[in-house]
Scaffold this motif. Structure first.
Motif, mmCIF file in Angstrom:
data_model
loop_
_atom_site.group_PDB
_atom_site.id
_atom_site.type_symbol
_atom_site.label_atom_id
_atom_site.label_comp_id
_atom_site.label_asym_id
_atom_site.label_seq_id
_atom_site.Cartn_x
_atom_site.Cartn_y
_atom_site.Cartn_z
ATOM 1 N N LEU A 13 29.435 61.780 59.504
ATOM 2 C CA LEU A 13 30.230 61.160 60.221
ATOM 3 C C LEU A 13 30.607 61.979 61.408
ATOM 4 O O LEU A 13 30.834 61.312 62.595
ATOM 5 C CB LEU A 13 31.845 61.198 59.442
ATOM 6 N N SER A 77 36.832 54.089 63.687
ATOM 7 C CA SER A 77 37.569 54.900 63.082
ATOM 8 C C SER A 77 37.371 54.690 61.433
ATOM 9 O O SER A 77 36.881 53.672 60.894
ATOM 10 C CB SER A 77 39.025 54.571 63.296
ATOM 11 N N VAL A 78 37.599 55.825 60.772
ATOM 12 C CA VAL A 78 37.367 56.050 59.406
ATOM 13 C C VAL A 78 38.907 55.893 58.754
ATOM 14 O O VAL A 78 39.566 56.952 59.484
ATOM 15 C CB VAL A 78 36.637 57.312 58.899
ATOM 16 N N ILE A 81 37.918 57.761 52.766
ATOM 17 C CA ILE A 81 36.448 58.058 51.990
ATOM 18 C C ILE A 81 36.914 58.598 50.541
ATOM 19 O O ILE A 81 37.654 59.033 50.304
ATOM 20 C CB ILE A 81 35.989 59.427 52.357
ATOM 21 N N VAL A 90 32.818 54.673 52.495
ATOM 22 C CA VAL A 90 33.573 55.230 53.638
ATOM 23 C C VAL A 90 34.106 53.669 53.964
ATOM 24 O O VAL A 90 33.232 52.621 54.401
ATOM 25 C CB VAL A 90 32.812 55.931 54.844
ATOM 26 N N GLY A 92 36.274 51.607 57.076
ATOM 27 C CA GLY A 92 36.699 51.773 58.524
ATOM 28 C C GLY A 92 36.715 50.614 59.388
ATOM 29 O O GLY A 92 36.862 49.499 58.763
#
Length: 140
Positions: A13, A77-78, A81, A90, A92
């Motif tokens: 990431l 954006s994340v 996780i 993941v 987002g």
């Protein structure tokens, strides 16, 4: 660099956010189980969405994706996780702006990764590809 699943995912990431496509590709195994295939291969609006299977394909994927978007306006954006052994998911939101038209779009996403021996062997992306294709099809 960490070889555990969470460490590899976090490094992936980070490198993706930096736009370092060659270093990003180094995190992948030579052979990859890749899934990002809608709309069907060959759709002119989204040429990066096609079958891939190798580390060399990874660099091409991210270069093609970047060439169609304005990197400075990327707001992806994340939010979470999740890690279970060699698997990570993941979650987002993709937030991109199309280079050719200036059209901005957002899409939720989930990314399923598998990390084995410190390298990514599975890369499956689930997103609202229709939103992406429509944004890239918009003409100014």
């Amino acid at each position: 660099m960490s070889s555990d699943t969470r460490g590899v995912v976090e490094e992936l990431l980070r490198r993706m956010a930096e736009g370092d496509h060659h270093r990003t590709a180094q995190l992948f195994a030579e052979s990859i189980d890749w899934h990002l295939n809608w709309p069907v291969e060959g759709h002119p609006a989204v040429p990066w969405i096609r079958p891939r299977s190798s580390r060399a394909d990874v660099t091409d994927h991210f270069q093609s994706l970047e060439s169609h978007h304005v990197p400075e306006l990327n707001g992806t954006s994340v939010t979470q996780i999740l890690v279970d052994g060699t698997h990570a998911v993941v979650f987002g939101k993709i937030a991109q702006t199309v280079r050719a038209s200036g059209t901005a779009y957002t899409s939720p996403f989930a990314l399923h990764l598998t990390v084995e021996d410190g390298l990514i062997t599975r890369y499956h992306v689930y997103e609202d590809s229709l939103t992406v294709a429509l944004a890239l099809s918009t003409q100014t």
